[in-house]
Motif scaffolding. Structure first.
Motif, PDB file in Angstrom:
ATOM      1  N   GLU A 154     -10.410   2.091 -40.984  1.00 20.07           N
ATOM      2  CA  GLU A 154      -9.194   2.811 -41.365  1.00 20.07           C
ATOM      3  C   GLU A 154      -7.954   2.309 -40.627  1.00 20.07           C
ATOM      4  O   GLU A 154      -6.837   2.746 -40.934  1.00 20.07           O
ATOM      5  N   ALA A 158      -6.271  -0.483 -40.575  1.00 22.44           N
ATOM      6  CA  ALA A 158      -5.230  -1.170 -41.357  1.00 22.44           C
ATOM      7  C   ALA A 158      -4.364  -0.171 -42.098  1.00 22.44           C
ATOM      8  O   ALA A 158      -3.128  -0.269 -42.099  1.00 22.44           O
ATOM      9  N   CYS A 159      -5.007   0.818 -42.721  1.00 25.45           N
ATOM     10  CA  CYS A 159      -4.258   1.851 -43.452  1.00 25.45           C
ATOM     11  C   CYS A 159      -3.411   2.676 -42.486  1.00 25.45           C
ATOM     12  O   CYS A 159      -2.257   3.003 -42.779  1.00 25.45           O
ATOM     13  N   ASN A 160      -3.983   2.971 -41.317  1.00 29.27           N
ATOM     14  CA  ASN A 160      -3.264   3.763 -40.330  1.00 29.27           C
ATOM     15  C   ASN A 160      -2.030   3.022 -39.813  1.00 29.27           C
ATOM     16  O   ASN A 160      -0.958   3.612 -39.628  1.00 29.27           O
ATOM     17  N   GLU A 161      -2.187   1.708 -39.596  1.00 32.29           N
ATOM     18  CA  GLU A 161      -1.059   0.903 -39.125  1.00 32.29           C
ATOM     19  C   GLU A 161       0.056   0.858 -40.167  1.00 32.29           C
ATOM     20  O   GLU A 161       1.237   0.914 -39.849  1.00 32.29           O
ATOM     21  N   LYS A 162      -0.344   0.752 -41.410  1.00 31.35           N
ATOM     22  CA  LYS A 162       0.634   0.581 -42.482  1.00 31.35           C
ATOM     23  C   LYS A 162       1.295   1.899 -42.888  1.00 31.35           C
ATOM     24  O   LYS A 162       2.509   1.967 -43.116  1.00 31.35           O
ATOM     25  N   LEU A 163       0.498   2.980 -42.981  1.00 28.90           N
ATOM     26  CA  LEU A 163       1.003   4.228 -43.563  1.00 28.90           C
ATOM     27  C   LEU A 163       0.944   5.425 -42.623  1.00 28.90           C
ATOM     28  O   LEU A 163       1.409   6.505 -42.979  1.00 28.90           O
ATOM     29  N   LYS A 205       1.966   8.049 -39.998  1.00 32.47           N
ATOM     30  CA  LYS A 205       3.326   8.530 -39.714  1.00 32.47           C
ATOM     31  C   LYS A 205       3.545   8.799 -38.228  1.00 32.47           C
ATOM     32  O   LYS A 205       2.585   8.919 -37.452  1.00 32.47           O
ATOM     33  N   VAL A 220       6.925   7.638 -41.899  1.00 34.65           N
ATOM     34  CA  VAL A 220       6.324   6.359 -41.532  1.00 34.65           C
ATOM     35  C   VAL A 220       7.382   5.608 -40.753  1.00 34.65           C
ATOM     36  O   VAL A 220       8.457   5.315 -41.296  1.00 34.65           O
ATOM     37  N   GLU A 273       8.911   2.688 -37.818  1.00 35.80           N
ATOM     38  CA  GLU A 273       8.791   1.374 -37.188  1.00 35.80           C
ATOM     39  C   GLU A 273       9.744   1.351 -36.009  1.00 35.80           C
ATOM     40  O   GLU A 273      10.958   1.562 -36.211  1.00 35.80           O
ATOM     41  N   LYS A 275       5.898   2.349 -34.231  1.00 38.62           N
ATOM     42  CA  LYS A 275       5.137   3.600 -34.210  1.00 38.62           C
ATOM     43  C   LYS A 275       5.497   4.384 -32.946  1.00 38.62           C
ATOM     44  O   LYS A 275       5.809   3.796 -31.906  1.00 38.62           O
TER      45      LYS A 275
END
Length: 318
Positions: free
Chosen positions: A243, A245-250, A252, A275, A277, A279
């Motif tokens: 998970e 990759a999804c956590n890094e991308k989406l 919040k 979300v 940038e 994080k």
């Protein structure tokens, strides 16, 4: 065929007809379209494999690397199967309330798989109380004795009831329905043993063929069961490596809803979740941030970072 489909065991049914039926039952006229004789006895004698045929079947199963056993449909059949050295005894639903048979079978010391078609929970409790002190290595299968079985009569919830009532033994499922979906669902509910009838052709003469799986269906069932077994996984809920990759991308973060001056004490109306940038604090930390003082000014829409907060609220770990 069974090995090619991925099944672990081939199970037949063994009867010593004079011990399973009384004379009148064997002499009863049998005029069904499924009949192989004028009387029920003639019909059954036509279909019953001999001891030598069973020995040949067991030898073949060993050669191809699968288990072989049978339901012993009477006490003498159990004697023969014991002599044949089967890996476990199957008790068919018709003998589950046959308590002397259960005692004698349990005393043989082999594992037992006991179907529960036509029985009540009260009877199954009695079965447990009879078998358990003699032989602890047994399991129950939820089963409804109808061929073919309609979905509304399957009652998969009995699997859960058995798991609660008999937590120290495995629970499984013996199905006579058409298709594979219900058997896959049984595995998802925790069934540890699945038994299905198998035929080479559902249109053949005989009442069981219609309620059986053809080889391609059996292969599909085994594949689906193996997938579900993998998918059952762990009861621990946590952020998984897959998970990330999804956590890094989406995933919040907490960001500033308004410009926050240096030295301000954070309030909830200064903060929002987006979300962000880079994080920053995860959303679940937002209430912990309230009341904290900021060390430097933060522009509207900027991520709240650890460096900007005086007490450096610890990130909540996933």
């Amino acid at each position: 065929v069974l090995q090619d489909c991925g099944a672990d065991c081939a199970k037949f049914q063994k009867s010593e007809l004079e011990y399973k039926f009384n004379k009148k039952a064997l002499e009863r006229p049998y005029t069904s379209k499924h009949s192989w004789g004028k009387t029920y006895g003639e019909h059954k004698r036509h279909l019953e494999f001999s001891h030598d045929q069973y020995r040949e079947l067991k030898k073949y199963a060993e050669e191809i690397g699968i288990f072989f056993t049978a339901s012993g449909m009477d006490e003498m059949a159990v004697e023969f199967l014991h002599e044949l050295d089967v890996p476990f005894f199957k008790v068919g639903s018709g003998d589950t309330n046959n308590f002397p048979y259960l005692e004698k079978t349990a005393k043989k010391g082999r594992p037992m798989v006991i179907s529960s078609g036509m029985q009540s929970m009260n009877t199954m409790r009695q079965v447990y109380q009879i078998v358990k002190p003699i032989n602890q290595n047994f399991c129950f299968l939820q089963c409804t004795s109808a061929y073919p079985l309609q979905p509304e009569d399957v009652n998969l919830r009995v699997i859960s009831a058995y798991q609660s009532a008999f937590p120290d033994i495995p629970i499984g499922y013996s199905g006579h329905e058409t298709g594979i979906a219900i058997s896959v669902a049984a595995v998802a509910m925790g069934a540890k043993v699945v038994e299905r009838h198998v035929t080479l052709d559902k249109t053949w003469k005989g009442s069981d063929h219609q309620a059986s799986l053809e080889p391609h269906e059996l292969a599909e069932l085994v594949k689906a069961i193996r997938t579900v077994e993998k998918a059952m996984g762990s009861p621990v809920k946590q952020l998984l490596p897959c998970e990330m990759a999804c956590n890094e991308k989406l995933g919040k973060s907490v960001v500033a809803k308004v410009t926050i001056p240096e030295g301000a004490v954070l309030t909830l109306d200064m903060l929002t979740v987006k979300v962000g940038e880079p994080k920053g604090f995860p959303p679940e930390a937002i209430f912990d941030l309230v009341g904290q003082k900021v060390k430097k000014s933060i522009k509207e829409d900027e991520t709240i970072t650890e460096q900007a907060v005086e007490n450096r609220v610890k990130k909540v770990k996933c």
